[in-house]
Scaffold this active site. Sequence first.
Site, PDB file in Angstrom:
ATOM      1  N   ASP A  84       2.085  23.962  -0.846  1.00  0.00           N
ATOM      2  CA  ASP A  84       1.725  24.593  -2.126  1.00  0.00           C
ATOM      3  C   ASP A  84       1.601  23.554  -3.247  1.00  0.00           C
ATOM      4  OD1 ASP A  84       1.021  26.584  -3.876  1.00  0.00           O
ATOM      5  OD2 ASP A  84       3.040  27.394  -4.124  1.00  0.00           O
ATOM      6  N   TRP A 113      -6.697  27.502 -12.102  1.00  0.00           N
ATOM      7  CA  TRP A 113      -6.021  28.312 -13.123  1.00  0.00           C
ATOM      8  C   TRP A 113      -5.480  27.496 -14.294  1.00  0.00           C
ATOM      9  CZ3 TRP A 113      -0.648  27.346 -12.824  1.00  0.00           C
ATOM     10  CH2 TRP A 113      -0.147  26.931 -11.588  1.00  0.00           C
ATOM     11  N   ARG A 163       1.250  17.413  -8.429  1.00  0.00           N
ATOM     12  CA  ARG A 163       2.371  18.204  -7.906  1.00  0.00           C
ATOM     13  C   ARG A 163       2.921  17.612  -6.604  1.00  0.00           C
ATOM     14  NH1 ARG A 163       2.144  24.864  -7.728  1.00  0.00           N
ATOM     15  NH2 ARG A 163       3.986  25.240  -6.477  1.00  0.00           N
ATOM     16  N   THR A 181      -5.743  33.324 -15.861  1.00  0.00           N
ATOM     17  CA  THR A 181      -4.557  33.088 -16.690  1.00  0.00           C
ATOM     18  C   THR A 181      -4.746  31.894 -17.625  1.00  0.00           C
ATOM     19  OG1 THR A 181      -3.582  31.724 -14.946  1.00  0.00           O
ATOM     20  CG2 THR A 181      -2.942  34.043 -15.001  1.00  0.00           C
ATOM     21  N   ARG A 186      -2.395  31.697 -20.961  1.00  0.00           N
ATOM     22  CA  ARG A 186      -2.070  30.405 -21.568  1.00  0.00           C
ATOM     23  C   ARG A 186      -2.868  30.089 -22.825  1.00  0.00           C
ATOM     24  NH1 ARG A 186      -1.843  29.742 -16.093  1.00  0.00           N
ATOM     25  NH2 ARG A 186       0.288  29.680 -15.348  1.00  0.00           N
TER      26      ARG A 186
END
Lengths: 265, 553
Positions: free
Chosen positions: B304, B243, B331, B177, B133
């Site tokens: 998740d 991340w 989320r 990442t 990213r």
Amino acid sequence: MTIPSKYPYLTIFARYTALLLLLSVFQQGMAQEAGDHQYTTEAIEAGSRVYTQQCALCHGPEGGLIDGVDLRRGQFPSVRSDDDLRALVRSGAGEGRMPGFNLRPEEMNGVIAFIRAGFDPDGIAVKIGDPVSGQALFQGKGECTNCHRVNGVGPRTAPDLSSIGAVRTPASLQRNLLDPATALLPINRAVRIVTRNEETIVGRRLNEDTYTVQVIDSQERLRSLKKSDLVSFEISDSPSKQPTTLSSDEVADVIGYLLTLRGLQ
Amino acid sequence: MKTLKSVWLTLFTAATLSAALNVAAQVSYERILNAADEPENWLTYNGGYSSQRYSQLDQITPANVNQLQLQWTLQNQVFGAWQSNPIIVDGIMYVTERPNSVMAVDAITGRVFWKYRHVPADGARICCGANNRGVAVLGDRVFMGTLDARLVALDRINGQPLWNVEVGDVDQAYSVTMAPLVVKDKVIVGVGGGEYGIRGYVAAYYVDSGEQAWKTYTIPAPGEPNHDSWEGDDWQHGGAPVWITGSFDAELNLTYWGVGNPGPDWNAGQRPGDNLYSDSVIALDADSGELKWFFQFTPNDGYDYDSVQVPVLADIVWRGTPSKVMMWANRNGYFYVLDRVTGKFLVGKPYVKVNWSSGLDANGRPIPTPQPEGMPTYPGNQGGTNWYPPSYSPRTGLFYFSAWQDYATIYRAEETVFEPGRAFLGGGFSVLAPAPDAPTIGIGRTNPINNWTNEVGHASLKAMDPQTGEAVWSYDQFDVSDSGMLTTGSDLLFTGGREGYFHAIDARTGELLWNVNLGGQIVMAPVTYMVDGVQYVSVISGHAMSTFALRGN
């Protein structure tokens, strides 16, 4: 002006929940003997778990999320044999888009069994009849060719079925005949559009995004329309066909015929 | 001719000598700290330590935005989602390409000065794509984390590697990442691997040497506070990755990090307890890494619901009191405002349909309402939102982000034995679809035909008022969106979506002002910068970065 792309689906969506549950009951009802799969039920079940853990994140639960690949229906850009598939899973593919997977032999066998079994650990045994009688029913009493096209014959307004046997499972074909309302893919919903020029367009949706919609109209013209140019845009949530009135043996024959339709060989 | 050449060489030599002394051209910590004062540059992943993704640039306005014209395009040379966020320093752009390449690009023409390639080790395991990213810059250096869990420092001028150190064990599926965060003399990264049973952490390295300065685990060890939120040895492979790039408050000397899901992902029953600090925001001392406070959004998560969103910081008057707040669209479907001094919960409300919980208590803890087996859970597995960077405009006082509306998942939990380096998911899921064979949405868009339709979920850009925790307006799209946000000093909001449209929206009203079809999924936020008096807006769509400026430039 009604452009039902903003919030039209809340109620429809609630209905789908019930529908999905009904369908799972429906499917279980159809599940009979596992039949003579060449893979054991144990391998398919084990493969189902491997698939969920290792493959589903990218390929999706139905195996069709990667363009050009449809695992459940056995569509691959290059793979033919099970050994091809095994080698690809081991070493990766798509110029690095898919990583290689270091699976144990029983996991590898399982995931291949699961893919080859069309993602169907229950081994749904759908009755498949005589293709020749099925073709006659398809073209005659069943009135399928009023809307569907096969191998260049018939109208294009409904989806072309020339390769339907390669892309659908027997269970899916049966559901489409017996209960089209629950089987209709949302993209195929019929649309009725009125433009600012007072033209009314009736057709089948091919693609849609936030600002445009692409349809094939009743005159088989490909039309792309800007939503800002429309006075109304209605999407039907019922299919244009009714549940078939054919007998169960006749349905089996039609499925038998549809399964022979595998596109250009 | 010979004479001319020698003169030129003399000038070049003189310039080289002065360059060594040219401290102003360096990206100092002070410059990054005051990044808002030099809006011509984009100095960190989120445009500054507050992570507001707000730029004071105002040459492009609601009145002239329809005059935007393509200036250049840079094509990616590899397949896969391009999630990189560029950094722009004095007319030079630093952008990464899959899997771990860095390019220095002329921000006016899009031509590449140099490209550095790091080839990740074969054993690198990434659940969801070989993503990178972006980079961080400090001084004359560029820093990149790698898929094989290393941290690389490059010379910013010539792209040569200066050091390359291990952040995590690639054989146990650790990876990096995110774009690193530079604070003072340290470069800080977190690790991915939440689908492989890692034990997450954030670690800081000295920019000069690459030597590790501190490392703070996101799961407390035996004897540490909150270790009792785990049972047995679950903590050793409980996930909780980091991340996405964090934020920094210099006054409090705190860095803030969103922590990802506990593992195994979908079998919460296999790891009883709150599973701290999974699905939390943690505040770490910038110098020592010491944990100062935490706030957990989703205890014992079985869905998740990574809390890897960007912590967006602002100093606002909150319900009459000047406050240092943190805004967070999670989320899990709730939007939160926290006091970032203490971590105290201020307000939290659902922004999409939520049925895994019936609400939040006075401390912001969710009241769980798990759905019966086989029934859909809202929001679905990809969440009400995810890692895509939001924006906060101090001019409008609104927080903007991409939400997934009407999207649900049916989860299946399964007992899973942990094995190092292997997937540790604890079951599976399927996306609620309107028909049994209907296509559904996944991590990215790979099909130009939207045959799954908005019936499985669609994007809704939401403008949230931190005072109330509610949306002031929303802007819907037919497909879902993983696009981040950019706001400007002229109240423009730039964003994208999976359909490939690049939109300019009135940040106050939500009215669409301009758009263009770039044709590929936009899975990162746009950035803006200025060179030679011209304001540019850059966005990555599909495999191309497109840069726009007003017509005539």
